[in-house]
Scaffold this motif. Structure first.
Motif, PDB file in Angstrom:
ATOM      1  N   MET A 203      18.329  29.427  -8.817  1.00 56.80           N
ATOM      2  CA  MET A 203      17.137  30.005  -9.452  1.00 56.80           C
ATOM      3  C   MET A 203      16.215  28.932 -10.021  1.00 56.80           C
ATOM      4  N   ASN A 204      16.816  27.955 -10.723  1.00 60.04           N
ATOM      5  CA  ASN A 204      16.005  26.958 -11.412  1.00 60.04           C
ATOM      6  C   ASN A 204      15.384  25.933 -10.457  1.00 60.04           C
ATOM      7  N   LEU A 205      16.154  25.493  -9.456  1.00 60.13           N
ATOM      8  CA  LEU A 205      15.661  24.415  -8.599  1.00 60.13           C
ATOM      9  C   LEU A 205      14.925  24.921  -7.359  1.00 60.13           C
ATOM     10  N   PHE A 206      15.235  26.156  -6.927  1.00 58.05           N
ATOM     11  CA  PHE A 206      14.639  26.621  -5.667  1.00 58.05           C
ATOM     12  C   PHE A 206      13.771  27.875  -5.793  1.00 58.05           C
ATOM     13  N   MET A 207      13.842  28.577  -6.944  1.00 57.01           N
ATOM     14  CA  MET A 207      13.135  29.860  -7.022  1.00 57.01           C
ATOM     15  C   MET A 207      12.098  29.928  -8.137  1.00 57.01           C
ATOM     16  N   ASN A 208      11.781  28.762  -8.708  1.00 56.25           N
ATOM     17  CA  ASN A 208      10.740  28.713  -9.738  1.00 56.25           C
ATOM     18  C   ASN A 208      11.067  29.551 -10.980  1.00 56.25           C
ATOM     19  N   VAL A 209      12.347  29.596 -11.349  1.00 58.31           N
ATOM     20  CA  VAL A 209      12.742  30.296 -12.568  1.00 58.31           C
ATOM     21  C   VAL A 209      13.062  29.241 -13.633  1.00 58.31           C
ATOM     22  N   PRO A 210      12.435  29.305 -14.813  1.00 59.15           N
ATOM     23  CA  PRO A 210      12.741  28.333 -15.864  1.00 59.15           C
ATOM     24  C   PRO A 210      14.230  28.390 -16.229  1.00 59.15           C
ATOM     25  N   LEU A 211      14.777  27.263 -16.674  1.00 59.04           N
ATOM     26  CA  LEU A 211      16.219  27.151 -16.901  1.00 59.04           C
ATOM     27  C   LEU A 211      16.799  28.296 -17.730  1.00 59.04           C
ATOM     28  N   LYS A 212      16.144  28.609 -18.862  1.00 60.04           N
ATOM     29  CA  LYS A 212      16.730  29.624 -19.744  1.00 60.04           C
ATOM     30  C   LYS A 212      16.728  31.015 -19.111  1.00 60.04           C
ATOM     31  N   GLY A 213      15.704  31.308 -18.330  1.00 63.22           N
ATOM     32  CA  GLY A 213      15.681  32.574 -17.595  1.00 63.22           C
ATOM     33  C   GLY A 213      16.809  32.602 -16.571  1.00 63.22           C
ATOM     34  N   ALA A 214      17.051  31.448 -15.938  1.00 66.24           N
ATOM     35  CA  ALA A 214      18.116  31.350 -14.931  1.00 66.24           C
ATOM     36  C   ALA A 214      19.493  31.499 -15.585  1.00 66.24           C
ATOM     37  N   VAL A 215      19.665  30.867 -16.743  1.00 63.25           N
ATOM     38  CA  VAL A 215      20.946  30.940 -17.467  1.00 63.25           C
ATOM     39  C   VAL A 215      21.264  32.390 -17.845  1.00 63.25           C
ATOM     40  N   ALA A 216      20.280  33.078 -18.438  1.00 61.36           N
ATOM     41  CA  ALA A 216      20.502  34.455 -18.887  1.00 61.36           C
ATOM     42  C   ALA A 216      20.758  35.387 -17.708  1.00 61.36           C
ATOM     43  N   THR A 217      19.999  35.199 -16.622  1.00 63.67           N
ATOM     44  CA  THR A 217      20.141  36.064 -15.454  1.00 63.67           C
ATOM     45  C   THR A 217      21.491  35.835 -14.770  1.00 63.67           C
ATOM     46  N   SER A 218      21.905  34.566 -14.709  1.00 64.17           N
ATOM     47  CA  SER A 218      23.213  34.254 -14.122  1.00 64.17           C
ATOM     48  C   SER A 218      24.339  34.854 -14.950  1.00 64.17           C
ATOM     49  N   LYS A 219      24.217  34.753 -16.270  1.00 61.07           N
ATOM     50  CA  LYS A 219      25.255  35.279 -17.168  1.00 61.07           C
ATOM     51  C   LYS A 219      25.453  36.774 -16.923  1.00 61.07           C
ATOM     52  N   PHE A 220      24.347  37.456 -16.659  1.00 61.53           N
ATOM     53  CA  PHE A 220      24.369  38.890 -16.388  1.00 61.53           C
ATOM     54  C   PHE A 220      25.017  39.174 -15.029  1.00 61.53           C
ATOM     55  N   MET A 221      24.744  38.305 -14.056  1.00 63.97           N
ATOM     56  CA  MET A 221      25.209  38.531 -12.676  1.00 63.97           C
ATOM     57  C   MET A 221      26.684  38.249 -12.449  1.00 63.97           C
ATOM     58  N   ILE A 222      27.222  37.226 -13.103  1.00 66.87           N
ATOM     59  CA  ILE A 222      28.571  36.746 -12.765  1.00 66.87           C
ATOM     60  C   ILE A 222      29.637  37.825 -12.880  1.00 66.87           C
ATOM     61  N   GLY A 223      29.445  38.793 -13.776  1.00 71.35           N
ATOM     62  CA  GLY A 223      30.429  39.859 -13.937  1.00 71.35           C
ATOM     63  C   GLY A 223      30.580  40.677 -12.655  1.00 71.35           C
ATOM     64  N   VAL A 224      29.441  40.951 -12.015  1.00 69.28           N
ATOM     65  CA  VAL A 224      29.481  41.751 -10.785  1.00 69.28           C
ATOM     66  C   VAL A 224      30.077  40.936  -9.634  1.00 69.28           C
TER      67      VAL A 224
END
Lengths: 301, 120
Positions: A203-224
């Motif tokens: 997300m951060n390096l290839f999809m133009n998502v700022p780091l903190k947005g990427a961190v929060a979104t990943s945290k949400f995703m990993i459970g699934v």
């Protein structure tokens, strides 16, 4: 099927719990599940057989995702739509991962992940001040979107507490991001992790998502993502609930602590710390690859 | 418009609190039921009936199993709920996106079940 001779005592529970708090804390800060810390801890120090360790780790990733994911939802940093889009790729990858695991030799897998993690580590060090610079110039919001991102309306915004600035961003590189995220899924089933390291990087390096947005979104995703492997292991009866309980409780507490301070830290601090952690994990991958050839290297400091 | 953020938040928090409470309860029971140190072996049930009986008898292993089921059910519930929320909001694109994730979760459950049968 191996049965571990692990004696459950109060001190055993306490060691598991405290290590899990530590893993959960960093997992919260970096948007990862902490499985990469839990699995070696259980196998190397606690004598838990590898398959059980992976199963325990996968369920504990769900616990840390519940705690950390809800915290970031409350802080309004998570991009739910982006998470849902990438989850298609990660869950499919996780499913494929369990099949591929049977086909590939383990040293090949460890080498691939080692190289992937080395790249992520270097990229984090190199891009350490990129986020703050681009946020200051509103560059994340001025990016041109690709067709998929535009069609799905993938964009987001949050308040960066360290930079004291509202950050808006438009996602791009949706196809590339999905392909990389599917690798995150593959690692999940194989190694007992949530694949957060690869998701944040995608997300951060290839999809133009700022780091903190990427961190929060990943945290949400990993459970699934972890749920796919957890389901398979659980039905197979490999989840050792006595070891899992203190680990899950620990990662829950740790993730709650980590996610509560993440937004107050500067992105470059997070990136450098994350870079060091990933460097170490890349090293452990190469150690395990070499171990298949009987070459033993020192591990865990 | 149903609030997606709020719905997801509630699912995760309920999953977190209920699994933690069940795990703590299970661990307390474990020490009450096993005054001497015990081996951590894998818990297996030959039938659903056996599991229910152990649960009613408040065996620590069965309680810890419930905590684990609650944990694994949480992300699945949140994917399922998001399908419903997107459907309620008439967001057809994301009903397809989240529906695909739900489908993959169901496939892995079936796969795990047959794998389990194949290894006995």
């Amino acid at each position: 099927m191996t049965h571990a001779l692990i004696e459950i005592t109060l001190s055993f529970l306490a060691i598991c719990f405290l290590t899990a708090v530590f893993a959960g804390f960093f997992g919260g800060l970096f948007g990862i599940g902490g499985g990469a810390i839990i699995v070696p801890f259980l196998t190397v120090f606690m004598g838990v057989p590898i398959h059980q360790a992976i199963a325990i780790s996968l369920v504990s990733v769900i616990a840390t995702s519940n705690a950390g994911g809800s915290s970031y939802l409350e802080q309004k940093i998570t991009n739910i739509k982006l998470a849902m889009y990438l989850e298609v790729a990660t869950t499919a990858g996780a499913l494929v991962g369990s099949v591929v695991a049977l086909l590939l030799r383990s040293w090949v897998l460890f080498t691939i992940f080692g190289l992937l993690l080395s790249y992520v580590a270097i990229a984090n060090f190199k891009s350490r001040s990129m986020d703050e610079r681009r946020i200051a110039k509103n560059e994340f919001d001025n990016a041109k979107q690709d067709r998929i991102s535009k069609y799905l309306g993938l964009k987001g915004s949050y308040f960066d507490a360290a930079q004291r600035k509202q950050v808006d961003y438009r996602v791009n590189g949706a196809a590339k991001g999905a392909v990389i995220s599917s690798f995150a899924g593959v690692t999940s089933g194989l190694l007992g992790v949530g694949g957060g390291i690869i998701k944040v990087a995608a997300m951060n390096l290839f999809m133009n998502v700022p780091l903190k947005g990427a961190v929060a979104t990943s945290k949400f995703m990993i459970g699934v993502t972890a749920a796919v492997g957890a389901l398979i292991f659980f039905v197979t009866g490999l989840v050792n609930v006595y070891v899992l309980a203190p680990i899950a409780l620990g990662t829950t507490l740790g993730a709650t602590l980590g996610t509560s301070i993440m937004n107050r830290l500067h992105s470059y601090v997070l990136k450098v710390a994350f870079g060091f952690l990933v460097t170490y994990l890349a090293y452990t991958m190469f150690v395990q690859a070499l171990a298949s050839f009987g070459i033993m290297m020192p591990m865990l400091g | 418009m149903a609030d997606l953020n709020r719905a997801m938040y509630v699912v995760l928090v309920v999953g977190m609190i209920s699994s933690s409470v069940v795990y703590i309860f299970g661990l307390i029971l474990f020490f009450l039921q096993n005054p001497n140190p015990m081996q951590a072996t894998l818990v297996r049930y030959t039938s659903m009936n056996e599991f229910v009986q152990q649960l009613v008898a408040l065996r620590a292993s069965a309680i810890l199993m419930v905590g684990t089921i609650v944990l694994i059910a949480t992300p699945i519930t949140r994917v399922f709920l998001s399908v419903l929320v997107f459907a309620a909001n008439h967001d057809r694109k994301f009903v397809i996106v989240t529906g695909s994730v739900m489908l993959i979760l169901i496939v892995s459950l079936i796969l795990g079940y047959f794998w389990n049968l194949s290894i006995g």
